[in-house]
Design a protein around this motif. Structure first.
Motif, PDB file in Angstrom:
ATOM      1  N   LEU A  69       0.823  -1.209   0.000  1.00 53.33           N
ATOM      2  CA  LEU A  69       0.000   0.000   0.000  1.00 53.33           C
ATOM      3  C   LEU A  69       0.857   1.260   0.000  1.00 53.33           C
ATOM      4  O   LEU A  69       0.596   2.210  -0.748  1.00 53.33           O
TER       5      LEU A  69
ATOM      6  N   THR B 269      -4.709   6.301   7.772  1.00 55.99           N
ATOM      7  CA  THR B 269      -4.935   4.929   8.211  1.00 55.99           C
ATOM      8  C   THR B 269      -5.634   4.960   9.566  1.00 55.99           C
ATOM      9  O   THR B 269      -5.297   5.765  10.430  1.00 55.99           O
TER      10      THR B 269
ATOM     11  N   TRP C  12      -7.327   1.850   4.968  1.00 56.47           N
ATOM     12  CA  TRP C  12      -6.316   2.675   4.300  1.00 56.47           C
ATOM     13  C   TRP C  12      -7.066   3.556   3.300  1.00 56.47           C
ATOM     14  O   TRP C  12      -7.743   3.051   2.417  1.00 56.47           O
TER      15      TRP C  12
ATOM     16  N   SER D 286      -1.763  -5.789  -5.968  1.00 57.23           N
ATOM     17  CA  SER D 286      -3.139  -5.948  -5.504  1.00 57.23           C
ATOM     18  C   SER D 286      -3.427  -7.382  -5.108  1.00 57.23           C
ATOM     19  O   SER D 286      -4.205  -7.646  -4.184  1.00 57.23           O
TER      20      SER D 286
ATOM     21  N   ILE E  90      -2.069  -7.825  -1.662  1.00 59.43           N
ATOM     22  CA  ILE E  90      -2.904  -7.126  -0.699  1.00 59.43           C
ATOM     23  C   ILE E  90      -4.158  -7.935  -0.382  1.00 59.43           C
ATOM     24  O   ILE E  90      -4.571  -8.059   0.770  1.00 59.43           O
TER      25      ILE E  90
ATOM     26  N   HIS F 100     -10.341  -3.734  -2.030  1.00 61.34           N
ATOM     27  CA  HIS F 100      -9.277  -2.902  -2.603  1.00 61.34           C
ATOM     28  C   HIS F 100      -9.913  -2.153  -3.773  1.00 61.34           C
ATOM     29  O   HIS F 100     -10.044  -2.691  -4.871  1.00 61.34           O
TER      30      HIS F 100
ATOM     31  N   CYS G  76      -8.653   0.883   0.883  1.00 59.18           N
ATOM     32  CA  CYS G  76      -8.464  -0.540   1.178  1.00 59.18           C
ATOM     33  C   CYS G  76      -8.936  -0.787   2.605  1.00 59.18           C
ATOM     34  O   CYS G  76      -8.523  -0.088   3.535  1.00 59.18           O
TER      35      CYS G  76
END
Length: 320
Positions: A238, A257, A270, A288, A291, A302, A311
């Motif tokens: 990220l 965050t 996020w 991605s 993540i 996401h 996210c």
């Protein structure tokens, strides 16, 4: 099951069995004392009226060695009474005589109990340290094996992602450093992992172009040891994406965050703001994919919003 957790369960089981162990220790001490009395009866036939305490000194030492300090003191007191009686069973001596014999045996035998007790404590500490080292070694082997597996997977996926060759070293290096940073926040024997704010500070704050362009807020939340490394990889991805393509690649962009725990579930968000307009990719890239799939059991979304990436992660927390 973690070797360290297994050791704690064993310790709990030993604590529950403590009454049985004490009963065994004191029962053994009484048997040793009985053997001392029996041997003294045998010796009395050979040397009557002599050396009344001779068999009780080893009885006290053996009881302390095998049963512990409490068992040794029990045998010490019993031996002092019986030995004093044996010194003059007729009862013709003065009270001072009996008191002197009693105290003399208690002092001499007590002085011999002390070094035995400290010796047993030292041996117990050495055994405990050996057990702890064994647990640490097993935990380290388990963790190193997992780290090599994660590092190998990251390297393989990065190579297969189709990145330009000149970007490949930095991509692999960054992800490996993220893994290393997560390990800095773990101890060899910790059941729990790192705190979320520590990971954000180590992996995200260091990437921010300016401290004012990152806002982090949330309660104190500790991840499990198993979740710490994959969570660190997600934060690295990220942060790196924000720096290259997202909010931090734009002069006014910033990242927020935030996290909280509700019903034993970590809700982490996020959110990027005021970044450049980014068109959704035609296919999911490795970043991605990492993540979304790095955290087993987590629900990860996401999404590219109008002013930046959002996210969210919902991660069930383990009850350590």
């Amino acid at each position: 099951m973690s070797p360290y957790r297994s050791e704690i369960l064993d310790a709990v089981a030993r604590q529950r069995n403590r009454p049985a162990r004490l009963l065994h220790a004191y029962g053994l001490a009484l048997l040793i004392f009985g053997a001392g009395v029996l041997l003294r009866v045998v010796l009395d036939n050979l040397v009557p009226g002599q050396l009344p305490f001779i068999t009780f000194f080893p009885a006290v030492l053996l009881a302390t060695f095998y049963g512990g300090l409490g068992a040794g003191l029990l045998v010490l007191v019993l031996s002092a009474f019986v030995g004093t009686y044996w010194a003059d069973p007729t009862g013709g001596s003065s009270t001072v005589y009996y008191v002197f014999k009693f105290l003399l045996f208690v002092v001499l035998a007590g002085l011999s109990v002390i070094p035995v007790h400290f010796l047993m404590q030292a041996l117990a500490r050495l055994k405990q340290q050996d057990d702890q080292l064994g647990v640490i070694n097993r935990e380290l082997k388990h963790r190193i094996k997992n780290l090599f597996s994660i590092a190998n997977s990251v390297c393989q996926q990065t190579i297969k992602s189709g990145k330009p060759l000149d970007e490949m070293p930095n991509a692999i290096s960054g992800r490996l450093l993220a893994i290393a940073s997560a390990q800095d926040l773990l101890s060899a024997t910790a059941l729990s992992g790192a705190q979320v704010d520590e990971l954000v500070g180590a992996l995200v704050a260091t990437l921010a172009p300016d401290p004012t362009r990152l806002k982090a807020e949330g309660a104190a939340v500790t991840l499990s040891a198993q979740a710490t490394t994959p969570f660190a990889l997600i934060l690295h991805e990220l942060g790196t994406n924000a720096l290259k393509y997202g909010a931090w690649s734009h002069d006014t962009g910033h990242v927020k965050t935030s996290w909280e725990v509700r019903q034993e579930i970590l809700y982490f968000q996020w959110r990027e703001h005021d970044g450049p307009a980014i068109a959704p990719p035609l296919h999911a890239g490795l970043g991605s994919t990492l993540i979304k799939n790095s955290l087993p059991g987590a629900i990860v979304s996401h999404d590219l919003k109008a002013d930046g990436l959002e996210c969210t992660i919902q991660l069930p927390l383990e009850n350590e």
